[in-house]
Design a protein around this motif. Structure first.
Motif, PDB file in Angstrom:
ATOM      1  N   LEU A 156       0.853  -1.093   0.126  1.00  0.00           N
ATOM      2  CA  LEU A 156      -0.020  -0.077   0.111  1.00  0.00           C
ATOM      3  C   LEU A 156       0.892   1.135   0.114  1.00  0.00           C
ATOM      4  O   LEU A 156       0.621   2.197  -0.927  1.00  0.00           O
ATOM      5  CB  LEU A 156      -1.019   0.070   1.027  1.00  0.00           C
ATOM      6  N   PRO A 157       1.716   1.459   0.974  1.00  0.00           N
ATOM      7  CA  PRO A 157       2.569   2.718   0.974  1.00  0.00           C
ATOM      8  C   PRO A 157       3.413   2.816  -0.341  1.00  0.00           C
ATOM      9  O   PRO A 157       3.493   4.085  -0.693  1.00  0.00           O
ATOM     10  CB  PRO A 157       3.330   2.676   2.204  1.00  0.00           C
ATOM     11  N   ILE A 158       4.068   1.691  -0.877  1.00  0.00           N
ATOM     12  CA  ILE A 158       4.735   1.740  -1.948  1.00  0.00           C
ATOM     13  C   ILE A 158       4.072   1.949  -3.295  1.00  0.00           C
ATOM     14  O   ILE A 158       4.419   2.974  -4.194  1.00  0.00           O
ATOM     15  CB  ILE A 158       5.609   0.478  -1.998  1.00  0.00           C
ATOM     16  N   PHE A 159       2.822   1.470  -3.225  1.00  0.00           N
ATOM     17  CA  PHE A 159       1.942   1.845  -4.221  1.00  0.00           C
ATOM     18  C   PHE A 159       1.507   3.362  -4.297  1.00  0.00           C
ATOM     19  O   PHE A 159       1.792   3.827  -5.456  1.00  0.00           O
ATOM     20  CB  PHE A 159       0.661   1.008  -4.191  1.00  0.00           C
ATOM     21  N   ASN A 160       1.193   3.853  -3.212  1.00  0.00           N
ATOM     22  CA  ASN A 160       0.890   5.240  -3.230  1.00  0.00           C
ATOM     23  C   ASN A 160       1.873   6.161  -3.458  1.00  0.00           C
ATOM     24  O   ASN A 160       1.914   7.148  -4.329  1.00  0.00           O
ATOM     25  CB  ASN A 160       0.292   5.853  -1.785  1.00  0.00           C
ATOM     26  N   ALA A 161       3.407   5.689  -3.183  1.00  0.00           N
ATOM     27  CA  ALA A 161       4.319   6.495  -3.534  1.00  0.00           C
ATOM     28  C   ALA A 161       4.702   6.309  -4.929  1.00  0.00           C
ATOM     29  O   ALA A 161       5.105   7.375  -5.724  1.00  0.00           O
ATOM     30  CB  ALA A 161       5.516   6.125  -2.890  1.00  0.00           C
ATOM     31  N   LEU A 162       4.673   5.441  -5.705  1.00  0.00           N
ATOM     32  CA  LEU A 162       4.749   5.177  -7.168  1.00  0.00           C
ATOM     33  C   LEU A 162       3.807   5.808  -7.753  1.00  0.00           C
ATOM     34  O   LEU A 162       3.984   6.451  -8.903  1.00  0.00           O
ATOM     35  CB  LEU A 162       4.861   3.746  -7.529  1.00  0.00           C
ATOM     36  N   ASN A 163       2.390   5.741  -7.141  1.00  0.00           N
ATOM     37  CA  ASN A 163       1.292   6.310  -8.171  1.00  0.00           C
ATOM     38  C   ASN A 163       1.333   7.767  -8.062  1.00  0.00           C
ATOM     39  O   ASN A 163       1.016   8.457  -8.912  1.00  0.00           O
ATOM     40  CB  ASN A 163       0.155   6.103  -7.151  1.00  0.00           C
ATOM     41  N   SER A 164       2.170   8.384  -7.177  1.00  0.00           N
ATOM     42  CA  SER A 164       2.205   9.966  -7.092  1.00  0.00           C
ATOM     43  C   SER A 164       3.250  10.392  -7.672  1.00  0.00           C
ATOM     44  O   SER A 164       3.728  11.682  -7.719  1.00  0.00           O
ATOM     45  CB  SER A 164       1.971  10.320  -5.426  1.00  0.00           C
ATOM     46  N   LEU A 165       4.039   9.582  -8.196  1.00  0.00           N
ATOM     47  CA  LEU A 165       5.214  10.205  -8.847  1.00  0.00           C
ATOM     48  C   LEU A 165       4.880  10.675 -10.179  1.00  0.00           C
ATOM     49  O   LEU A 165       4.092  10.149 -11.006  1.00  0.00           O
ATOM     50  CB  LEU A 165       5.945   8.816  -9.286  1.00  0.00           C
ATOM     51  N   ASN A 166       5.475  11.981 -10.373  1.00  0.00           N
ATOM     52  CA  ASN A 166       5.263  12.746 -11.583  1.00  0.00           C
ATOM     53  C   ASN A 166       5.737  12.039 -12.804  1.00  0.00           C
ATOM     54  O   ASN A 166       7.015  11.925 -12.928  1.00  0.00           O
ATOM     55  CB  ASN A 166       5.751  14.291 -11.415  1.00  0.00           C
ATOM     56  N   PRO A 167       4.793  11.507 -13.755  1.00  0.00           N
ATOM     57  CA  PRO A 167       5.410  10.885 -14.920  1.00  0.00           C
ATOM     58  C   PRO A 167       6.353  11.773 -15.710  1.00  0.00           C
ATOM     59  O   PRO A 167       7.488  11.273 -16.490  1.00  0.00           O
ATOM     60  CB  PRO A 167       4.133  10.618 -15.643  1.00  0.00           C
ATOM     61  N   ALA A 168       6.240  12.965 -15.732  1.00  0.00           N
ATOM     62  CA  ALA A 168       7.211  13.840 -16.496  1.00  0.00           C
ATOM     63  C   ALA A 168       8.624  13.650 -16.041  1.00  0.00           C
ATOM     64  O   ALA A 168       9.494  13.876 -16.690  1.00  0.00           O
ATOM     65  CB  ALA A 168       6.731  15.495 -16.263  1.00  0.00           C
ATOM     66  N   LEU A 169       8.772  13.190 -14.750  1.00  0.00           N
ATOM     67  CA  LEU A 169       9.989  13.161 -14.231  1.00  0.00           C
ATOM     68  C   LEU A 169      10.859  11.935 -14.896  1.00  0.00           C
ATOM     69  O   LEU A 169      11.797  11.853 -15.192  1.00  0.00           O
ATOM     70  CB  LEU A 169      10.162  12.965 -12.789  1.00  0.00           C
ATOM     71  N   LEU A 170       9.955  10.866 -15.306  1.00  0.00           N
ATOM     72  CA  LEU A 170      10.802   9.740 -16.009  1.00  0.00           C
ATOM     73  C   LEU A 170      10.826  10.423 -17.341  1.00  0.00           C
ATOM     74  O   LEU A 170      12.002   9.805 -17.918  1.00  0.00           O
ATOM     75  CB  LEU A 170       9.572   8.400 -15.952  1.00  0.00           C
ATOM     76  N   VAL A 187      16.147   7.816 -10.047  1.00  0.00           N
ATOM     77  CA  VAL A 187      14.910   8.655  -9.941  1.00  0.00           C
ATOM     78  C   VAL A 187      13.639   7.907  -9.134  1.00  0.00           C
ATOM     79  O   VAL A 187      13.372   8.402  -8.105  1.00  0.00           O
ATOM     80  CB  VAL A 187      14.322   9.049 -11.256  1.00  0.00           C
ATOM     81  N   ILE A 188      13.243   6.705  -9.685  1.00  0.00           N
ATOM     82  CA  ILE A 188      12.151   6.161  -9.316  1.00  0.00           C
ATOM     83  C   ILE A 188      12.233   5.593  -7.812  1.00  0.00           C
ATOM     84  O   ILE A 188      11.480   6.042  -6.810  1.00  0.00           O
ATOM     85  CB  ILE A 188      11.446   5.061 -10.119  1.00  0.00           C
ATOM     86  N   PHE A 189      13.261   5.023  -7.507  1.00  0.00           N
ATOM     87  CA  PHE A 189      13.667   4.376  -6.236  1.00  0.00           C
ATOM     88  C   PHE A 189      13.878   5.377  -5.046  1.00  0.00           C
ATOM     89  O   PHE A 189      13.198   5.596  -4.099  1.00  0.00           O
ATOM     90  CB  PHE A 189      14.896   3.173  -6.112  1.00  0.00           C
ATOM     91  N   PRO A 190      14.627   6.422  -5.436  1.00  0.00           N
ATOM     92  CA  PRO A 190      14.922   7.562  -4.442  1.00  0.00           C
ATOM     93  C   PRO A 190      13.688   8.328  -4.240  1.00  0.00           C
ATOM     94  O   PRO A 190      13.340   8.709  -2.921  1.00  0.00           O
ATOM     95  CB  PRO A 190      15.936   8.644  -5.066  1.00  0.00           C
ATOM     96  N   LEU A 191      12.484   8.472  -5.045  1.00  0.00           N
ATOM     97  CA  LEU A 191      11.508   9.193  -4.923  1.00  0.00           C
ATOM     98  C   LEU A 191      10.354   8.327  -4.144  1.00  0.00           C
ATOM     99  O   LEU A 191       9.467   8.903  -3.506  1.00  0.00           O
ATOM    100  CB  LEU A 191      10.901   9.941  -6.093  1.00  0.00           C
ATOM    101  N   THR A 192      10.624   7.085  -3.938  1.00  0.00           N
ATOM    102  CA  THR A 192       9.562   6.213  -3.430  1.00  0.00           C
ATOM    103  C   THR A 192      10.344   5.751  -2.203  1.00  0.00           C
ATOM    104  O   THR A 192       9.615   4.963  -1.532  1.00  0.00           O
ATOM    105  CB  THR A 192       9.249   5.217  -4.369  1.00  0.00           C
ATOM    106  N   LEU A 193      11.323   6.165  -1.832  1.00  0.00           N
ATOM    107  CA  LEU A 193      11.924   5.658  -0.491  1.00  0.00           C
ATOM    108  C   LEU A 193      11.129   5.819   0.689  1.00  0.00           C
ATOM    109  O   LEU A 193      11.292   5.269   1.458  1.00  0.00           O
ATOM    110  CB  LEU A 193      13.344   6.308  -0.409  1.00  0.00           C
ATOM    111  N   ASP A 194      10.371   7.185   0.596  1.00  0.00           N
ATOM    112  CA  ASP A 194       9.358   7.314   1.849  1.00  0.00           C
ATOM    113  C   ASP A 194       8.510   6.068   1.624  1.00  0.00           C
ATOM    114  O   ASP A 194       8.240   5.809   3.168  1.00  0.00           O
ATOM    115  CB  ASP A 194       8.725   8.561   1.842  1.00  0.00           C
ATOM    116  N   GLY A 195       7.868   5.872   0.864  1.00  0.00           N
ATOM    117  CA  GLY A 195       7.014   4.675   0.844  1.00  0.00           C
ATOM    118  C   GLY A 195       7.488   3.508   1.440  1.00  0.00           C
ATOM    119  O   GLY A 195       6.963   2.700   2.226  1.00  0.00           O
ATOM    120  N   VAL A 196       8.692   3.106   0.902  1.00  0.00           N
ATOM    121  CA  VAL A 196       9.570   1.999   1.250  1.00  0.00           C
ATOM    122  C   VAL A 196       9.685   2.178   2.736  1.00  0.00           C
ATOM    123  O   VAL A 196       9.624   0.997   3.639  1.00  0.00           O
ATOM    124  CB  VAL A 196      10.746   1.925   0.459  1.00  0.00           C
ATOM    125  N   LYS A 197      10.165   3.093   3.441  1.00  0.00           N
ATOM    126  CA  LYS A 197      10.316   3.197   4.772  1.00  0.00           C
ATOM    127  C   LYS A 197       9.239   3.113   5.731  1.00  0.00           C
ATOM    128  O   LYS A 197       9.163   2.201   6.584  1.00  0.00           O
ATOM    129  CB  LYS A 197      10.955   4.697   5.133  1.00  0.00           C
TER     130      LYS A 197
END
Lengths: 267, 369
Positions: A156-170, A187-197
């Motif tokens: 759940l938290p990882i999904f939320n972090a990935l889902n709120s990632l701005n696709p323009a960044l990719l 880009v992807i992993f560092p920005l979803t690190l909060d969800g992983v934590k």
């Protein structure tokens, strides 16, 4: 003025709740931890906690909790990533979340049936030619079942972090020359690190204090801090020692929350 | 093939999965070192062209060439093109230095070289000293500059800008228009700028492509497009205009509101129905009875720099007039304009035919003199 007063009034039920069911129990646990088995005030329980028996117990608790968290993360991250790519991602997410609403004991009993000597798992092993073997009451079945139970809380938290990632960044990373794997790493992993934590917190902390599954699935071969607390309160009636372990468990939890603390960066 | 063309589209069509055609058989060439603008309303296909050049999407049909080489299948990370995104798309977990250095680190450049190039790029956009700021600490205009620095540091052949000024307030936007134009001149590389703001396009570009419904309506210099719009859409989209039905009696003579007027257009059939364009700033207010048309003021607005008035002529056509003279609703006035202020448009004329006709009648005109 009136507004502020009303806001305080609304806070009352919550405050009462916290006082009765959070603060009071913690204080009680702390109070009991200073009495030995005969009801005398002493620090003997704290001394006993630092003897090899309890230190080994703590270490093994940590080891299992780490294993469970690590495997959950390994399974949950790619799953969450795939979920964000599906068309009906909210539906798929719901399907993954729903089993977590089923009572934990029910699921544990179901696994006793599956992993039992004549259960579905052994039938399958028989069929593919490996032959049936002892599955229940092993480390494998314990870790497998706990990972199964905890996985939605990791997804759940990882999904939320990935889902709120701005696709323009990719696109931006791609535009600047990054391949898919570089984009993930930088880009992807560092920005979803909060969800992983967050996921690691909500899995690791309950995994430390597991107790029913240790008996049902691991057959008391695995003893965690949670099992030890249960045994002291219900079997040996040594409430003091049980409370002391609880105090350490609480301290460890705060330590983990502090270590994986939320450091929000960026907007 | 001319060497100067850096990007070439040949019959490019882009269709998405749901069958909607966003680009319909588009062909054009882009020359090196110029400032281009793709201008059009939302959904016209301008961003699709940008994403095709960047390599984020592939054309459904047709070919795209870069320096004469077909690049249809070349992925974005292998193209010598960098993009400045609409919302900047700066990496929030990296500071200014690391954002700008992102592309260089991927190229595995030496540390000292990276430091040198990043500080050079940052001074190019007037951000020296901001290296270790977090992105969240930067203002909108500053983020814009970081995004530009992040693109130019890779020394691309083309920089693509996707409505980069749309999030800024008016003052800052005007300032950035000057800065971008100046930056393009100093760098000497091709800029392809996407916007829906016609003023921005007119102020900044060497060449404008006006797009609508997946097709290029007209291309040319800002002055060409403003003064000689090819059709009603372009005339209406670029600036404000009076588009009135008329009849081309013969070359250089057009009938508007029932009266013949001398104009400078030609090359049409006798008595061909046409549309004529007169810009509101080209109409001059005269006292009643003077000028070329008699009109009544029907509405009036104060716009700061000028008054904007709607006036109705005797035939019922409504004329938009920009004037610095104070007028009132109900006033009876005359309107005056010069022959060269009238621009005549044929219905459904393609850009090739339009260009050919203009060339021809301007030749006729010079022969006649």
């Amino acid at each position: 003025m009136g507004n502020k007063f009303m806001r305080n009034v609304y806070m009352v039920p919550y405050m009462v709740w916290v006082l009765l069911f959070v603060i009071a129990p913690i204080l009680l646990v702390l109070y009991y931890s200073f009495f030995d088995i005969h009801g005398n005030f002493s620090f003997i329980n704290y001394e006993r906690f630092f003897t090899p028996v309890y230190l080994k117990l703590t270490l093994s608790s940590f080891w299992y909790a780490f294993l469970i968290t690590f495997i959950s993360l390994l399974v949950a991250y790619p799953t969450a990533y795939l979920l964000t790519k599906t068309k009906h991602k909210r539906l798929w997410l719901l399907l993954i979340i729903v089993p977590s609403w089923v009572n934990l004991l029910l699921k544990a009993y179901a696994f006793i049936g599956i992993f039992g000597a004549y259960g579905a798992a052994n039938n399958f092993l028989e069929w593919i030619g490996i032959g049936s073997r002892q599955l229940l009451f092993t480390d494998f079945s314990f870790v497998f079942v706990t990972v199964y139970i905890f996985i939605p809380f990791m997804i759940l938290p990882i999904f939320n972090a990935l889902n709120s990632l701005n696709p323009a960044l990719l696109d931006a990373a791609n535009d600047l020359g990054a391949s898919k794997s570089t984009t993930f790493r930088r880009v992807i992993f560092p920005l979803t690190l909060d969800g992983v934590k967050t996921g690691c917190q909500v899995v690791f902390i309950p995994a430390l204090s597991l107790f029913m599954i240790t008996r049902l699935i691991a057959g008391n071969r695995v003893i965690t801090l949670g099992t030890a607390i249960e045994q002291h309160f219900l079997v040996t009636q040594d409430w003091g020692m049980g409370s002391t372990i609880a105090v350490f468990l609480i301290l460890i939890m705060f330590l983990i929350i502090w270590l994986t603390g939320f450091r929000k960066r960026g907007a | 093939m001319r060497n100067a063309s850096i990007i070439q589209f040949r019959h490019v069509t882009k269709q998405f999965n749901d069958e909607t055609v966003v680009l319909d058989d588009v062909s054009f060439e882009i020359e090196g070192g110029k400032f281009y603008t793709l201008l059009g309303p939302s959904g016209c296909g301008k961003t699709t062209i940008l994403r095709l050049i960047a390599g984020f999407i592939e054309p459904s049909e047709g070919e795209i060439f870069f320096n004469g080489k077909k690049i249809n299948q070349v992925p974005a990370n292998k193209r010598q093109v960098n993009t400045v995104f609409q919302d900047y798309a700066l990496f929030p977990h990296l500071n200014v230095f690391e954002n700008v250095a992102f592309g260089l680190r991927i190229k595995k450049m030496k540390k000292t070289a990276i430091e040198e190039k990043v500080s050079e790029a940052l001074s190019f956009v007037n951000l020296q000293g901001y290296e270790y700021r977090e992105i969240s600490e930067m203002s909108g205009g500053q983020r814009q500059r970081v995004a530009i620095a992040r693109a130019i540091v890779n020394e691309p052949k083309i920089i693509l800008l996707d409505e980069p000024l749309s999030a800024l307030d008016l003052k800052l936007r005007t300032q950035m228009q000057y800065e971008l134009r100046e930056l393009q001149r100093r760098l000497g590389i091709t800029f392809i700028f996407v916007t829906h703001d016609q003023e921005e396009a007119l102020a900044m570009s060497d060449e404008i492509f006006v797009l609508n419904k997946g097709k290029i309506q007209q291309s040319g210099t800002p002055i060409d497009i403003y003064d000689e719009p090819i059709n009603r859409f372009v005339a209406d989209f670029i600036g404000e205009s009076n588009i009135i039905k008329g009849k081309m009696i013969e070359d250089f003579l057009v009938e508007i509101a029932g009266k013949p007027f001398v104009c400078v257009d030609g090359g049409m059939n006798p008595n061909e129905p046409v549309e004529i364009v007169i810009r509101p700033e080209d109409l001059e207010i005269r006292p009643e009875g003077e000028g070329k048309l008699s009109v009544t003021v029907i509405s009036q607005l104060f716009r700061g720099v000028h008054y904007e008035a709607h006036c109705r002529d005797l035939e019922g056509n409504v004329w938009l007039v920009h004037t610095t003279k104070k007028i009132q609703v109900g006033d009876k006035l005359g309107l005056d304009f010069n022959p060269e202020d009238i621009h005549v448009m044929r219905f459904d004329e393609s850009e090739e035919d339009f260009d050919r006709r203009i060339e021809q009648y301007t030749e006729d005109e010079s022969l006649g003199k």
